[in-house]
Design a protein around this motif. Structure first.
Motif, short mmCIF file in Angstrom:
data_model
loop_
_atom_site.label_atom_id
_atom_site.label_comp_id
_atom_site.label_asym_id
_atom_site.label_seq_id
_atom_site.Cartn_x
_atom_site.Cartn_y
_atom_site.Cartn_z
N LEU A 42 1.23 -1.22 -0.40
CA LEU A 42 0.35 -0.40 -0.70
C LEU A 42 1.26 1.32 -0.25
N ASN A 43 1.85 1.58 1.02
CA ASN A 43 3.30 2.87 0.85
C ASN A 43 3.56 2.32 -0.98
N ALA A 44 3.60 1.42 -1.39
CA ALA A 44 4.54 1.29 -2.84
C ALA A 44 3.38 1.96 -3.76
N ILE A 45 2.03 1.28 -3.63
CA ILE A 45 0.50 2.31 -4.55
C ILE A 45 0.91 3.71 -4.43
N ALA A 46 0.64 3.96 -2.95
CA ALA A 46 0.09 5.36 -2.92
C ALA A 46 0.75 6.35 -3.68
N PRO A 47 1.74 6.06 -3.97
CA PRO A 47 2.04 7.84 -4.73
C PRO A 47 2.11 7.44 -6.00
N LEU A 48 1.62 5.98 -6.67
CA LEU A 48 1.34 6.13 -7.77
C LEU A 48 0.16 6.98 -8.88
N VAL A 49 -0.58 6.89 -7.02
CA VAL A 49 -1.82 6.71 -7.15
C VAL A 49 -2.59 8.48 -6.47
N VAL A 50 -1.43 9.23 -6.26
CA VAL A 50 -0.93 10.06 -5.95
C VAL A 50 -0.48 11.22 -7.12
N VAL A 51 0.25 10.13 -8.30
CA VAL A 51 0.87 10.94 -9.12
C VAL A 51 -0.74 11.48 -9.68
N VAL A 52 -1.10 10.66 -10.29
CA VAL A 52 -2.45 10.54 -11.33
C VAL A 52 -3.89 11.40 -10.72
N THR A 53 -3.49 11.07 -9.61
CA THR A 53 -4.62 12.03 -9.00
C THR A 53 -4.30 13.49 -8.83
N VAL A 54 -3.37 14.10 -8.48
CA VAL A 54 -3.05 14.93 -8.41
C VAL A 54 -2.26 15.61 -10.11
N ASN A 55 -2.14 14.71 -10.74
CA ASN A 55 -2.03 15.87 -12.40
C ASN A 55 -3.96 16.27 -12.99
N LEU A 56 -4.55 15.16 -11.85
CA LEU A 56 -5.96 14.93 -12.67
C LEU A 56 -6.72 16.79 -11.99
N VAL A 57 -6.24 16.27 -10.95
CA VAL A 57 -6.86 17.78 -10.44
C VAL A 57 -6.39 19.34 -10.71
N MET A 58 -4.70 18.88 -10.22
CA MET A 58 -5.21 20.07 -11.81
C MET A 58 -5.06 20.45 -12.75
N SER A 59 -5.10 20.03 -13.97
CA SER A 59 -5.26 20.04 -14.48
C SER A 59 -6.87 20.44 -15.04
N LEU A 60 -7.25 19.32 -14.24
CA LEU A 60 -9.31 20.28 -14.07
C LEU A 60 -10.34 20.76 -13.26
N VAL A 61 -9.35 21.33 -12.49
CA VAL A 61 -9.94 21.44 -10.76
C VAL A 61 -9.32 22.79 -10.67
N VAL A 62 -8.27 23.02 -10.36
CA VAL A 62 -7.13 23.37 -10.07
C VAL A 62 -7.01 25.27 -10.93
N LEU A 63 -6.50 24.89 -11.32
CA LEU A 63 -5.74 25.68 -12.54
C LEU A 63 -6.55 26.84 -13.37
N PRO A 64 -7.66 25.49 -13.89
CA PRO A 64 -8.48 26.61 -14.18
C PRO A 64 -9.39 27.65 -13.43
#
Length: 484
Positions: free
Chosen positions: A256-278
């Motif tokens: 779980l500790n290993a997979i969590a950072p991979l999930v963070v990359v995809v999730t933060v990328n999505l949120v930044m692209s579609l929610v935060v920056l616009p």
């Protein structure tokens, strides 16, 4: 003479790069040869065209090279990549060996781990699984290429690969450009690739072909091979020489500790692209001190950079006890980003000099005259340049530096969505780049202790043919339905 100079310069670049010469030397030399044949001023082309454009590429993309390499090294030294690979092997390995290797590579690379980090971790796992299942080891490189160098590099929406980032400033797009088409392309690549590998496995079993004999010490020799290093650093964003530095954990990270950072990359990328920056007020970007630019020109790079930074923090927080030499690990990651970034920037400088030559108008007119419309001509241009350079990122940057503004104008004139242009360009660059001289192919074969004769045909089938099928499908659907 100008067109001849262009061809001679490109020929010298390809020939000597394949022989292991550093692109840092080759690219400016080849650019000056092209300028000399064209009767253009040499020093002005060197300092005002080559260097300015190379520096511009670094100014845009070095944060992604840097953060991506540091993240990959942290994931490696913490044992997280080993843990993810082991998890896939445990869940799927006994019954679905090939699928386990493909998905292990796909998971870590889509999560932002550098390709060569994945190679050095997944190859030993694949050897163990293939040996236990009596599958020929010659199929290992193809299985790893399918998982790490096809759909997760060029098609899956949001992938943080440098190839997916390169079109963003040119087209004003995000990492999630044309997500529906990207998913369809990914399914085509994955499905066709798995079909071929299982077909090859079945044929080998009918012929009574077993695993074969391992090449002892191949991984260690590949890590220390300077020729492998020079070719590798023009292909992807991590210098494999730095894998020997830092301090790798003796025990793998909890899964779980290993997979969590991979999930963070995809999730933060999505949120930044579609929610935060616009939603941000970034009117200050119009000021001269910030480059007199727009959010569309920088949003994609900002999204990926923030996602990788968040993943780095997550990796350190969750694996603190398994990173006893944190400074050494991060230093190695930072150092691993420099040579690839400067190598690709040098290719960009070469492309800028070539594009500035009067003779290049002949090439541009030929490309734009290709039948099938702008999407087809863009796909052909990126394919050809990626094939010649043996680098998806190098070919893509040269193509867009030279032709990007032209395609933006064509898109506006013909009503083509720039997100569709983005996806076609990236998938196009990720097809014929996997020719025999590609640095990732050469490195992977060396790590596996195999030759082109042993494994390259299967690499072509899962890396080139499946990507071409996906590219054709995306262009056909894009022309018929537009971007989605």
């Amino acid at each position: 003479m100008g067109l001849l100079g262009l061809l001679v310069g490109l020929g010298l670049l390809v020939l000597f790069a394949f022989r292991g010469w550093s692109v840092l030397l080759l690219a400016p030399f080849a650019a000056l040869v092209a300028a000399l044949f064209g009767g253009e001023p040499l020093l002005a082309n060197l300092t005002q065209v080559f260097m300015v454009n190379a520096a511009g590429f670094l100014a845009q993309f070095f944060p992604i090279f840097l953060l991506g390499a540091v993240f990959g090294k942290l994931m490696d030294d913490s044992g997280a990549v080993t843990s993810v690979a082991g998890f896939m092997a445990e869940r799927l390995g006994e019954r679905r060996v090939i699928l386990a290797v493909v998905l292990a590579g796909a998971l870590v690379t889509y999560g932002g781990v550098s390709l060569f980090v994945a190679f050095f971790v997944i190859v030993p796992m694949a050897r163990s699984l293939f040996r236990a299942a009596s599958i020929p080891r010659r199929l290992i490189p193809a299985a790893i290429v399918l998982g790490t160098s096809t759909f997760t590099m060029s098609a899956l929406p949001g992938t943080p690969s440098i190839q997916n980032a390169i079109p963003m400033p040119f087209f004003g797009t995000t990492p999630f450009a044309a997500p529906g088409l990207g998913i369809i392309a990914s399914l085509i690549m994955l499905g066709a690739g798995l079909w071929w590998l299982h077909r090859a496995e079945a044929a080998a079993r009918r012929a009574g072909e077993g695993y074969g004999d391992d090449a002892d010490g191949a991984i260690e020799q590949a890590a220390a091979d300077e020729l492998v290093r020079e070719r590798a650093t023009t292909a992807r964003e991590f210098d494999p020489a730095e894998l020997q530095h830092g301090h790798r954990s003796d025990r793998p990270s909890p899964v779980l500790n290993a997979i969590a950072p991979l999930v963070v990359v995809v999730t933060v990328n999505l949120v930044m692209s579609l929610v935060v920056l616009p939603r941000l007020d970034v009117s200050y970007l119009a000021e001269q001190r910030f480059g007199d630019t727009t959010l569309a020109a920088v949003a994609g790079v900002w999204s990926v950079a923030v996602a990788l930074a968040a993943a780095i923090a997550t990796t350190i927080a969750l694996n603190w006890a398994r990173l006893p030499a944190l400074r050494r690990t991060m230093d190695a990651g930072a150092n691993a980003s420099v040579l690839p970034a400067f190598s690709v920037a040098s290719l960009v400088g070469f492309g800028a000099v070539v594009a500035a030559l009067p003779a290049f108008t002949i090439v541009r007119d030929w490309v734009l005259a290709i039948q099938g419309g702008p999407l087809v001509s863009l796909a052909v241009a990126t394919n050809i340049l990626a094939a010649l350079t043996g680098s998806a990122s190098g070919g893509l940057t040269i193509a867009l530096e030279a032709l990007g503004p032209t395609y933006v104008e064509l898109a506006a004139r013909t009503g083509i969505d720039l997100a569709l242009m983005h996806r076609v360009a990236v998938i196009g660059a990720g097809t014929l780049d996997i020719l025999p001289h590609n640095g990732a192919v050469v490195s992977l074969l060396a790590i596996c202790g195999l030759t082109h004769r042993d494994s390259y045909f299967d690499i072509v089938m899962v890396g080139i043919v499946t990507s071409l099928l996906a590219l054709v499908a995306v262009i056909a659907l894009g022309n018929a339905l537009g971007s989605f």
